[in-house]
Design a protein around this motif. Sequence first.
Motif, PDB file in Angstrom:
ATOM      1  N   ALA A   1       0.831  -1.207   0.000  1.00 61.58           N
ATOM      2  CA  ALA A   1       0.000   0.000   0.000  1.00 61.58           C
ATOM      3  C   ALA A   1       0.867   1.260   0.000  1.00 61.58           C
ATOM      4  O   ALA A   1       0.597   2.217  -0.744  1.00 61.58           O
ATOM      5  CB  ALA A   1      -0.932  -0.001   1.203  1.00 61.58           C
ATOM      6  N   MET A   2       1.909   1.268   0.827  1.00 57.90           N
ATOM      7  CA  MET A   2       2.801   2.429   0.882  1.00 57.90           C
ATOM      8  C   MET A   2       3.498   2.634  -0.464  1.00 57.90           C
ATOM      9  O   MET A   2       3.613   3.762  -0.943  1.00 57.90           O
ATOM     10  CB  MET A   2       3.836   2.265   1.999  1.00 57.90           C
ATOM     11  CG  MET A   2       3.255   2.350   3.393  1.00 57.90           C
ATOM     12  SD  MET A   2       2.569   3.962   3.792  1.00 57.90           S
ATOM     13  CE  MET A   2       4.059   4.907   4.013  1.00 57.90           C
ATOM     14  N   ASN A   3       3.959   1.564  -1.073  1.00 55.08           N
ATOM     15  CA  ASN A   3       4.613   1.677  -2.377  1.00 55.08           C
ATOM     16  C   ASN A   3       3.643   2.161  -3.450  1.00 55.08           C
ATOM     17  O   ASN A   3       4.032   2.925  -4.343  1.00 55.08           O
ATOM     18  CB  ASN A   3       5.237   0.341  -2.782  1.00 55.08           C
ATOM     19  CG  ASN A   3       6.490   0.035  -1.996  1.00 55.08           C
ATOM     20  OD1 ASN A   3       7.162   0.938  -1.509  1.00 55.08           O
ATOM     21  ND2 ASN A   3       6.804  -1.231  -1.857  1.00 55.08           N
ATOM     22  N   THR A   4       2.401   1.736  -3.359  1.00 52.36           N
ATOM     23  CA  THR A   4       1.386   2.199  -4.306  1.00 52.36           C
ATOM     24  C   THR A   4       1.175   3.701  -4.162  1.00 52.36           C
ATOM     25  O   THR A   4       1.119   4.433  -5.160  1.00 52.36           O
ATOM     26  CB  THR A   4       0.057   1.446  -4.095  1.00 52.36           C
ATOM     27  OG1 THR A   4       0.284   0.053  -4.331  1.00 52.36           O
ATOM     28  CG2 THR A   4      -1.025   1.947  -5.023  1.00 52.36           C
ATOM     29  N   LEU A   5       1.076   4.170  -2.916  1.00 50.37           N
ATOM     30  CA  LEU A   5       0.916   5.614  -2.690  1.00 50.37           C
ATOM     31  C   LEU A   5       2.142   6.386  -3.163  1.00 50.37           C
ATOM     32  O   LEU A   5       2.016   7.430  -3.809  1.00 50.37           O
ATOM     33  CB  LEU A   5       0.651   5.906  -1.212  1.00 50.37           C
ATOM     34  CG  LEU A   5      -0.768   5.648  -0.736  1.00 50.37           C
ATOM     35  CD1 LEU A   5      -0.846   5.743   0.781  1.00 50.37           C
ATOM     36  CD2 LEU A   5      -1.731   6.631  -1.384  1.00 50.37           C
ATOM     37  N   LYS A   6       3.330   5.893  -2.849  1.00 44.49           N
ATOM     38  CA  LYS A   6       4.558   6.559  -3.308  1.00 44.49           C
ATOM     39  C   LYS A   6       4.550   6.714  -4.820  1.00 44.49           C
ATOM     40  O   LYS A   6       4.860   7.785  -5.348  1.00 44.49           O
ATOM     41  CB  LYS A   6       5.797   5.763  -2.888  1.00 44.49           C
ATOM     42  CG  LYS A   6       6.173   5.899  -1.459  1.00 44.49           C
ATOM     43  CD  LYS A   6       7.432   5.079  -1.180  1.00 44.49           C
ATOM     44  CE  LYS A   6       7.749   5.029   0.278  1.00 44.49           C
ATOM     45  NZ  LYS A   6       8.986   4.265   0.549  1.00 44.49           N
ATOM     46  N   GLY A   7       4.206   5.636  -5.520  1.00 50.29           N
ATOM     47  CA  GLY A   7       4.169   5.687  -6.978  1.00 50.29           C
ATOM     48  C   GLY A   7       3.129   6.674  -7.488  1.00 50.29           C
ATOM     49  O   GLY A   7       3.380   7.420  -8.436  1.00 50.29           O
ATOM     50  N   ALA A   8       1.967   6.678  -6.852  1.00 49.51           N
ATOM     51  CA  ALA A   8       0.898   7.596  -7.265  1.00 49.51           C
ATOM     52  C   ALA A   8       1.309   9.048  -7.048  1.00 49.51           C
ATOM     53  O   ALA A   8       1.043   9.910  -7.897  1.00 49.51           O
ATOM     54  CB  ALA A   8      -0.384   7.283  -6.492  1.00 49.51           C
TER      55      ALA A   8
END
Length: 72
Positions: free
Chosen positions: A7-14
């Motif tokens: 989830a954190m990596n998804t937010l970082k990418g977004a």
Amino acid sequence: MTKTEKAMNTLKGAFRKDPDYAHSWHCNLAMAYYDASGPVKTDSNDHEEQLRIGNEAASRFMRLAFDVETSS
């Protein structure tokens, strides 16, 4: 990888892909600080100082949590 890491990596990418989205999070964090810091005195300098601190806090959080720069 755990669900939280994913989830954190998804937010970082977004946030990196869409700086406006990152900025919207920044603004919400800054206003949460502002609201939690108590009533603003009648002095406009107090208001400006609370806004400055809120923005600085939001920038720090976004940098530490998501490795994204949102300060302007």
